[in-house]
Design an enzyme around this catalytic site. Structure first.
Site, short mmCIF file in Angstrom:
data_model
loop_
_atom_site.label_atom_id
_atom_site.label_comp_id
_atom_site.label_asym_id
_atom_site.label_seq_id
_atom_site.Cartn_x
_atom_site.Cartn_y
_atom_site.Cartn_z
N PHE A 30 0.93 -1.17 -0.01
CA PHE A 30 -0.12 0.07 0.09
C PHE A 30 0.72 1.25 0.00
O PHE A 30 0.99 2.01 -0.77
CB PHE A 30 -0.84 -0.13 1.23
N ASP A 60 10.14 -6.91 -4.00
CA ASP A 60 8.75 -7.30 -3.09
C ASP A 60 8.65 -8.87 -3.33
O ASP A 60 8.73 -9.31 -4.83
CB ASP A 60 7.61 -6.63 -3.51
N ASN A 61 8.33 -9.55 -2.36
CA ASN A 61 7.97 -11.08 -2.62
C ASN A 61 6.44 -11.46 -2.78
O ASN A 61 6.09 -12.61 -2.99
CB ASN A 61 8.51 -11.95 -1.60
N THR A 116 2.21 -9.91 1.00
CA THR A 116 1.27 -9.01 1.07
C THR A 116 0.96 -8.08 0.07
O THR A 116 -0.05 -7.45 0.11
CB THR A 116 1.01 -8.45 2.55
N VAL A 124 13.39 -10.36 0.61
CA VAL A 124 14.52 -9.66 1.22
C VAL A 124 15.30 -10.34 2.27
O VAL A 124 16.44 -9.73 2.55
CB VAL A 124 14.30 -8.40 1.39
N LYS A 138 11.32 -12.42 10.45
CA LYS A 138 12.65 -12.49 9.38
C LYS A 138 12.80 -11.05 8.69
O LYS A 138 13.90 -10.62 8.46
CB LYS A 138 12.66 -13.47 8.59
N ASN A 171 19.89 -7.47 5.31
CA ASN A 171 20.36 -7.42 4.05
C ASN A 171 20.51 -6.19 3.46
O ASN A 171 21.24 -5.78 2.43
CB ASN A 171 19.45 -8.46 3.48
N ALA A 196 11.20 2.08 7.24
CA ALA A 196 9.99 2.47 7.55
C ALA A 196 9.67 1.57 8.92
O ALA A 196 9.47 0.44 8.91
CB ALA A 196 9.05 2.04 6.44
N TYR A 217 5.53 -8.24 15.33
CA TYR A 217 5.61 -7.16 14.41
C TYR A 217 6.34 -6.15 15.23
O TYR A 217 7.52 -5.55 14.91
CB TYR A 217 4.39 -6.53 13.99
#
Ligand code: UDP
Length: 315
Positions: free
Chosen positions: A14, A34-35, A38, A60, A94, A102, A117, A148
């Site tokens: 987003f 981006d994987n 989400t 990442v 992770k 990384n 962020a 989180y």
């Protein structure tokens, strides 16, 4: 402003999508990593033909290999809504730990500036109100939100360590609740949930009594603030958010009114460790970045409801 090459992790999410659009619009070059666990491919489709845009589908937490010079590494990748990080608890830890390592490693190798962020969740269920950057927070490390909160707290510690010991030019933004077009309708966050419930003529699900508060920032305001921080030579955390505080019950009423629906509410159990209040102290951002939100919640919700109506085909 010189053209910069930016590597942005989480660029299909987003906030990442809005930031990508903003940077491309300023003629910077953006490589999104981006994987898509989400984030959404659909979000970045609009950039594919832009030659300043590149997409790398990658987790990442695996070694990141990028060709050429890089001016900025922005680490935004993470599941960020409660239902997402409950679904992906290990990935959340992770991406905050190994993913931050990384991306900092990439910044070090490329001699690039770095921005993390982070989140208002580092303050947990705050005992200080409003929250300023000097407050250390009140977090339950082993509660459902701990994955989180602690991942971002660890990420902040790692960023400061790289700044102090490797001299990396870093920044940390603590992002408070943000909303706007392109949120996932099913991300579980309160604003898309209430809007979708209104549009489907379902009752609005208020968790607990609805007296808990949040302060919601419209996404364009947030993006402007992050960009200003990116260009600033300041290394400690900065809160960005809208200090206009509202209870969840009042938010439900406001959304129903804007969507033009008669309000119907069902009360559900309050999730464990749900913060009772949240409101940013943005004195630092105001002074340092000459920044403050321009869009009030009603205007922002008008735009967001319009976008969701379009998205669901109900114009
Ligand atoms: N919430 C709610 N109904 C919902 C979704 C969320 O009452 O269907 C409440 C939630 O318990 C919390 C607030 O709205 O108190 C904000 O939740 P959100 O998931 O958007 O963000 P966060 O809790 O991370 O600030």
């Amino acid at each position: 402003m010189e053209r910069m090459r930016v590597v942005l992790t989480g660029g299909a999410g987003f906030i990442g999508t809005h930031f990508t659009a903003f940077l491309l619009n300023k003629s910077h070059s953006v490589t999104v990593i981006d994987n898509l666990i989400t984030g959404k491919r659909e979000n970045i489709k609009i950039f594919i033909d832009n030659e300043d845009f590149k997409f790398v589908e990658q987790d990442v937490t695996k070694f990141i290999d990028i060709d050429g010079d890089v001016d900025y590494v922005l680490h935004f990748a993470s599941p960020a809504s409660p239902i997402d990080y409950l679904k992906y608890p290990i990935q959340t830890l992770k991406v905050g730990a190994v993913g931050t390592l990384n991306t900092l490693g990439l910044a070090k190798k490329k001699n690039a500036k770095f921005l993390l962020a982070s989140t208002s969740e580092v303050y947990g269920d705050p005992q200080v109100h409003p929250q300023n950057e000097e407050y250390w927070g009140y977090v339950n490390p082993i509660g459902p939100r701990g994955v989180y909160d602690e991942s971002k707290r660890f990420a902040e510690a790692l960023v400061m360590a790289y700044h102090k010991y490797h001299n990396i030019d870093t920044r940390i933004v603590r992002i408070f609740n943000t909303f706007g077009p392109k949120m996932r309708p099913d991300d579980g966050r309160v604003i898309p949930t209430f809007i979708m419930q209104c549009l489907k003529d379902e009752p609005l699900t208020i968790f607990g009594t609805g007296e808990q508060t949040r302060s919601f920032c419209y996404v364009t305001d947030l993006i402007e603030g992050i960009y200003r921080l990116m260009l600033k030579d300041y290394h400690y955390p900065v809160n960005l958010g809208n200090p206009e505080e509202i209870s969840i019950k009042m938010l439900a009423e406001l959304i129903a009114e804007i969507a033009g629906r008669k309000i119907e509410i069902v009360f559900k159990e309050l999730p464990e460790d749900d913060p009772r209040c949240r409101k940013p102290d943005i004195s630092k951002a105001k002074k340092m970045l000459s920044w403050e939100p321009q869009v009030d919640i009603k205007t922002g919700l008008d735009e967001t409801v319009k976008w969701f109506k379009n998205y669901t085909g109900e114009v």
